[in-house]
Design an enzyme around this catalytic site. Structure first.
Site, PDB file in Angstrom:
ATOM      1  N   ASP A 337      11.818  -0.824  -9.397  1.00 23.80           N
ATOM      2  CA  ASP A 337      11.529  -0.308 -10.730  1.00 23.80           C
ATOM      3  C   ASP A 337      11.028   1.104 -10.581  1.00 23.80           C
ATOM      4  OD1 ASP A 337      12.084  -2.426 -12.262  1.00 23.80           O
ATOM      5  OD2 ASP A 337      10.059  -3.265 -12.238  1.00 23.80           O
ATOM      6  N   ASP A 678       8.464  -6.665 -13.129  1.00 21.07           N
ATOM      7  CA  ASP A 678       7.207  -7.069 -13.750  1.00 21.07           C
ATOM      8  C   ASP A 678       7.434  -7.900 -14.997  1.00 21.07           C
ATOM      9  OD1 ASP A 678       8.207  -4.976 -15.190  1.00 21.07           O
ATOM     10  OD2 ASP A 678       6.624  -3.572 -14.607  1.00 21.07           O
ATOM     11  N   ASP A 682      12.727 -10.016 -15.884  1.00 25.01           N
ATOM     12  CA  ASP A 682      13.080  -9.731 -14.505  1.00 25.01           C
ATOM     13  C   ASP A 682      13.157 -11.000 -13.671  1.00 25.01           C
ATOM     14  OD1 ASP A 682      13.243  -7.021 -14.810  1.00 25.01           O
ATOM     15  OD2 ASP A 682      11.113  -6.705 -14.442  1.00 25.01           O
TER      16      ASP A 682
END
Lengths: 985, 244
Positions: A337, A678, A682
């Protein structure tokens, strides 16, 4: 999903049998609660503890040992029936074997459970509460008591307790990042704005947070039926793949079990055809199995892994699944990310533009001053606007915290500006107090500006100061002058051009740019008593004086560029996957080195050569920035092509669902993929990845549940230290296994020679267990503390198919070379003991039957003396002890040589790993205790050994060391040679 | 190919090394006496004949076949005690340790078969088995350098009294000290260990019963006979069952 977002309030009231003012009655709510169940996500189905425990007891080598135990009991039964003299030996042996299995099983289970428990305590949440209207009264209820139809009130800072259809809002914004990955807060209203319930503004979703404002709504979904709940149950559907280390250990277990079974069966046949009794052959078979199985090894591996896990936890990688420790080491692609992982996850002022010049600001995590030139009067004016035209405030009571760590109430940009001002000017709140605010227009999406009017702090200056900030182009429209070096100058086209250039440049760096302007209201027209009215705007909002631009970005964490370059040298590809805009994503990727300074994307090349994008040779571009929109239309082949052809890839504007596609694409390339995440959305990608890494701070519980590892500080750099640890443990496990396997041959040979040459038994089954589960345990764990031989971050990730934990070379070198040497050394000791007591080697051959006959009590030795059975047995136990001691002594040498696989021990340092010495001393200490301390306990078959027998095997131990040094020397001297290929494991 | 050659050389080397170290180790040993004798500090007792199945005698005194094996074993065992084989043995002074430490060629003392009386097999070729008075020879294990103290003699007893009457040859089961010490196979080639014959006169009303007999060496403080673990150290137990 239902169409609640399209219904009107009254229709909703009817549908859910509720009332907006009164809410549900308690009785009705209880009914619905009974029907729907509590408003909580069903936790993923956990394997029952007893099943986990049983699994530990039948997995791996345990089956072989169970077989051994059962054989022991069978032969006990037969011997008992035949009325033999000491049938209980086999009963005890069976019990001991069973105990070994059960105890190591419990031990492994306990180790597993310990690491799982860390997670359990970690994921335990503080119970959430919700403000509900029931029976026409407002009540605080635990969130899991909510039912469909409840009217809930939400305010800034709350977690949305269920899926809620909003019926009243006031400045409400929600952070949907856990659902969509979008980090920008989104405004919520009561209006139906989109057909898709996920896009419409009048629904707030379970587990997202309300950032600011207030809202009231009707609960429309609870628990597993919420949008999040459905995604979470989707994630639990994605099967858990076997970890690479689990595959390796399985491979190793098969290998050793294969060797054990085949040698066992071959010698069973041999002994039967040598006319041994079936019962005796069965007992030999047990011995062979026990000798071949490294009983303590799996426990050792577990301990080594959990030691590494502990070490990693200290470095902020919390490992949920022990085996994931190593998976991280074999990772070849990390899909990371951006927000929070690569970046600091907070807007920070990065650049300023005033006096026709761009200044850079310090964006590091712990800034205390700003180095840019602050002497210009324009900066004084600009800083005043930044300070005053800002609604953000520090939460009180944080004076002792560093400015960057303080909690701020306000949105991200204002927070950035507030902290920026606080760093440079000091106490912002008192500045604001001295420049009292008289009127204010907050930012809204139609105006795109924010304005406030203040008294000035100069008591002689009675003018009001109007300050404004907003979208730069909108601000510029309202200005007629521009401040240069503190002087107002007319805003001509040349100066407007300079503004445009600066604006474009800052925007091009992916930064969010704000414009600032001010105006001193003439004292005559606006006396102190002037009634400012923000609705009618009875004050000038045009012909202002433009002061400057500030641009903000969520800057990269300072440790990340280093970590990324480490990944690069370690052959790990870092792919950025973000929901952000491509320009921002690319800018961050460049600044952290995911896209290196010299590489270009197809678009860059097109721009440089001034040709259309289609004409660019795609192979020339090493980097690629892929937009989520493009990804949507791509076929799998196209995606594979991108993943294959470009070494530096950024996926921008991607949804969390697309993350799963990217992960699968990477796995199709044969890569071991680590994924960070997070959000709840996901979790499928986290599950699918070889190693899912959840963020400890920003991560949702669903993500943490799905992940194998939790990053406590959300920092990408921690992943890299994890990779390092993972690689190290793989190397060290190799050493541990090589160490452990070696002595198995020295334990096995006695049985084979006993069967073939019919000599008195050189070593007992119980004695073998004392080596495997006694002297060898601490040394093999000690190898887990060994430092890396070379920079492990400079080699490519291991190839899953080729670089096995236990390869042919390792097994052959341990079994057929060092193992045989050990056996020779041990046999020399054995023969020495017998010879010095009167039985020369020639006398020993073929004596087995008479030797073991209880009725023969005048057994003649080489010198004509006669021995009773017990005297012979005692000598045999002395032989066991001598054999045991020799193996132990040679295992010390084995332990030392296993410290390295390529380097000389002297390069590695004999004393650097202190734990090895703890291992050596423990090994010798345990052997001393067994021989001299427990030498009188008959059942253990140890005897106090003559002191000199401890040294008989020493020359062989030295030989092992010297031989291995020669091996390593030749490997280093002639890389790639026949020797290297066959001798390096 | 290369790998086979490597292992050939490697194992060849190990075999040579093994042989060499064993050779070195054997060079340190004397061929006359073992380096250590601490594991057999006290001798065990053993009987002859020794039945195959544990020490249990089963025979029918009227069926020669049933004890033929015992008889032939005894005969064979006593062959080396035959006068013709003892020609070079000397007559030693009874009741005294026969120390020959300073002599290069160790002499063996003569053990006359006649000392075994009715159990010598001379008069009764069946060693008493046909008469219901079977003979069992008790011998003490050879141990190099052992010098018994006191007046060692064998004493046997049946567990249940009155089942059997026991006669000893030589009288009182005496083991003469002149047969000690033993100097080992190579130095003391013709050594014959002293024997004690035990003749069991089984009471006629005790036939068909299993009679447990234990023989012990008594009268010598340095010969152990009460070890918990070693049931044959200075003692021997056997069972006799005779039918008619």
């Amino acid at each position: 999903i239902q169409d609640d977002h399209k219904l009107s309030t009254s229709e909703l009231e009817e549908k859910y049998g509720t009332s907006v003012d009164k809410g549900l009655s308690s009785a009705r709510a209880a009914e619905i609660l009974a029907r729907d169940g509590p408003n909580a996500l069903t936790p993923p189905k956990a394997t029952p503890e007893i099943v986990k425990l049983l699994k530990q007891m039948v997995g791996g080598f345990s089956i072989l040992l169970w077989i051994g135990a059962v054989f022991s009991w069978i032969s006990f039964g037969i011997q008992l029936a035949q009325g033999a003299e000491s049938p209980f030996d086999n009963l005890y042996l069976g019990v001991v074997l069973a105990l070994v299995v059960i105890l190591t099983g419990i031990f492994a289970y306990y180790q597993e459970a310990k690491s799982t428990n860390i997670m359990a305590s970690f994921s335990k949440m503080i119970p959430q509460h919700a403000l509900v209207i029931r029976d026409a009264k407002r009540k605080e209820l635990p969130a899991d008591q909510l039912v469909v139809g409840d009217i809930v009130e939400i305010k800034g800072g709350d977690r949305i307790p269920a899926d809620v259809r909003l019926i009243f809002t006031q400045g409400c914004k929600v952070d949907n990042s856990s659902l969509t990955g979008e980090s920008e807060p989104q405004s919520r209203s009561c209006d139906f704005t989109h057909d898709n319930p996920l896009e419409t503004k009048n629904i707030a979703f379970y587990s997202t947070t309300c950032v600011e404002g207030t809202a009231t709504g009707i609960v429309i979904n609870t628990g597993d039926r919420t949008v999040i709940g459905r995604i979470a149950s989707l994630a639990s559907g994605v099967g858990n793949e076997k970890t690479p280390i689990a595959i390796e250990i399985e491979h190793f277990v098969y290998l050793v079990a294969g060797v054990a079974i085949s040698i066992g069966v071959i010698f069973f046949i041999i002994s039967v055809s040598m006319r041994y009794k079936i019962l005796d052959s069965l007992i030999f078979l047990i011995g062979i199995i026990v000798a071949n199985v490294p009983e303590g090894l799996l426990a050792t591996v577990t301990v080594s892994l959990s030691l590494t896990a502990k070490r990693m936890a200290k470095k902020n990688c919390l490992v949920k699944n022990l085996e994931a420790v190593e998976t991280l080491g074999s990772t070849s692609i990390i899909c990371s990310d951006k927000t929070g992982t690569l970046t600091q996850n907070r807007m920070t002022v990065a650049h300023l533009w005033f006096d026709n010049q761009i200044y850079s600001a310090d964006t590091s995590e712990d800034q205390t001053t700003q180095p840019f030139d602050q002497s210009s009067p324009s900066w004084t004016a600009l800083s005043k606007i930044v300070t005053l035209c800002n609604r953000a405030e520090f939460r009180p009571g944080q004076e002792n915290l560093p400015i960057m760590k303080r909690v701020v109430v306000g949105d991200a940009s204002e927070t950035a500006l507030l902290k920026f001002a606080e760093v440079i000017l000091g106490d912002v709140m008192s500045i604001r107090a001295r420049n009292k605010k008289v009127a204010e227009i907050p930012f809204n999406s139609t105006n795109k500006f924010q304005l406030s009017i203040h008294e000035t702090e100069d008591p002689n200056d009675k003018r009001f100061l109007l300050v404004m900030k907003g979208a730069p182009e909108r601000i510029l429209e309202r200005c007629s002058t521009i401040m240069i070096n503190g002087k107002e100058e007319p805003l001509d086209s040349e100066k407007a051009e300079a503004f445009q250039t600066a604006y474009m440049e800052l925007g091009g760096m992916g930064e969010r740019v704000l414009g600032f302007c001010h105006l001193y209201l003439p004292e005559n027209d606006f006396p102190d008593t002037y009634p400012f009215d923000t609705d009618s705007m009875n004050f000038p909002t045009s012909n202002l004086c433009f002061v400057g631009l500030l641009s903000m970005i969520d800057p990269p964490r300072s440790t990340v560029p280093d970590a990324v370059s480490k990944c690069r040298s370690a052959g790990i590809k870092v792919i950025m996957v973000t929901g952000d805009h491509p320009i921002t994503a690319k800018a961050i990727a460049k600044s952290v080195g995911i896209i290196s300074a010299t590489s270009e994307t197809v678009e860059d090349i097109a721009k440089r050569l001034n040709i259309p994008v289609e004409q660019v040779n795609r192979r020339e571009a090493t980097a690629a920035v892929v937009n989520g929109m493009e990804l949507k239309d791509m076929s799998l082949q196209q995606l594979d092509e991108i993943l294959c052809n470009h070494s530096e890839i950024v996926f921008a504007r991607t949804s969390p669902q697309q993350k799963l596609i990217i992960v699968e694409g990477c796995q199709r390339q044969g890569a071991v993929v680590a994924v960070t995440g997070d959000g709840v959305n996901d979790s499928p990608a986290l599950k699918k990845a070889d190693i899912g890494i959840a963020m400890g701070i920003a991560g949702s519980d669903a993500a943490k549940n799905a992940a194998d590892m939790v990053l406590l500080d959300d920092n990408f750099a921690s992943i890299v230290t994890g990779v390092e640890e993972g690689r190290l443990i793989f190397d060290n496990l190799k050493k541990t296994i090589a160490y452990t396997l070696t002595k198995n041959i020295a334990e096995l040979c006695p049985f084979l020679i006993y069967i073939i040459a019919s000599i008195p038994m050189p070593i007992g089954t119980i004695t073998i267990l004392f080596i495997d589960l006694g002297t060898d345990i601490i040394p093999s764990v000690a190898l887990a503390y060994e430092k890396a031989e070379s920079d492990i971050m400079n080699r490519r990730p291991r190839n899953k198919r080729k670089d096995r934990l236990v390869n042919e070379q390792l097994a052959v070198y341990s079994y057929l070379q060092i193992g045989i040497m050990q056996s020779v050394g041990a046999f020399v000791t054995y023969f020495t003991v017998y010879a010095e007591q009167g039985f020369l080697p020639s006398t020993l051959l073929g004596v087995r039957v008479d030797w073991e006959n209880n009725a023969i009590n005048d057994f003649e030795d080489s010198y004509g003396q006669e021995w009773t059975k017990y005297q012979r047995m005692y000598l045999q136990w002395t032989g066991y002890t001598a054999f045991f001691v020799s193996i132990t002594i040679q295992q010390v040498a084995d332990l030392i040589i296993r410290k390295t696989r390529r380097n000389s021990i002297f390069q590695q340092g004999l004393f650097r790993n202190k734990v090895i010495w703890v291992g050596i001393f423990s090994q010798i200490g345990i052997a001393l205790i067994l021989s001299y301390g427990l030498g009188h306990v008959t059942a253990l078959n140890f005897t106090p050994l003559r002191f000199q027998y401890w040294f008989v095997a020493v020359p062989f131990a030295i030989l092992i060391w010297v031989y291995d040094e020669v091996r390593k020397l030749l490997i280093r001297r002639y890389p790639g040679s026949w020797w290297d290929k066959n001798m390096y494991y | 190919g290369l790998i086979l050659l490597f292992y050939l050389v490697f194992y060849g080397f190990l075999a040579a090394l093994f042989t060499f170290t064993m050779w070195v180790m054997l060079q340190t040993l004397s061929s006359d006496i073992p380096k250590y004798r601490d594991r057999i500090s006290s001798p065990g007792l053993m009987i002859s004949p020794k039945p195959d199945t544990a020490l249990e005698f089963y025979f029918n005194k009227s069926d020669a076949q049933s004890y033929a094996e015992y008889v032939s074993t005894l005969r064979k065992f006593l062959e080396s005690y035959d006068d013709s084989k003892q020609s070079q043995n000397i007559n030693c002074t009874p009741g005294r340790i026969f120390d020959q430490n300073d002599v290069a060629v160790k002499k063996a003392c003569r053990f006359n078969l006649s000392e075994l009386g009715q159990c010598s097999g001379k008069e009764d070729k069946t060693f008493g088995y046909s008469k219901g008075t079977p003979c069992v020879l008790v011998k003490m294990n050879r141990i190099i350098g052992l010098k018994p103290e006191g007046e060692p003699h064998i004493h046997c007893a049946s567990k249940e009294e009155g089942t059997v009457e026991i006669n000893y040859f030589p009288p009182e089961g005496l083991i003469d000290l002149m047969y000690f010490p033993y100097y080992g196979k190579s130095l003391h080639a013709h050594y014959l260990q002293p024997l004690v014959a035990v003749q069991l006169a089984i009471n006629s009303n005790s036939t068909k019963e299993e009679i447990a007999i234990e023989c012990k060496i008594l009268g010598s403080p340095n010969l152990k006979n009460e070890d918990d673990r070693d049931k044959f150290l200075g003692r021997v137990a056997f069972k006799v069952q005779m039918t008619e």
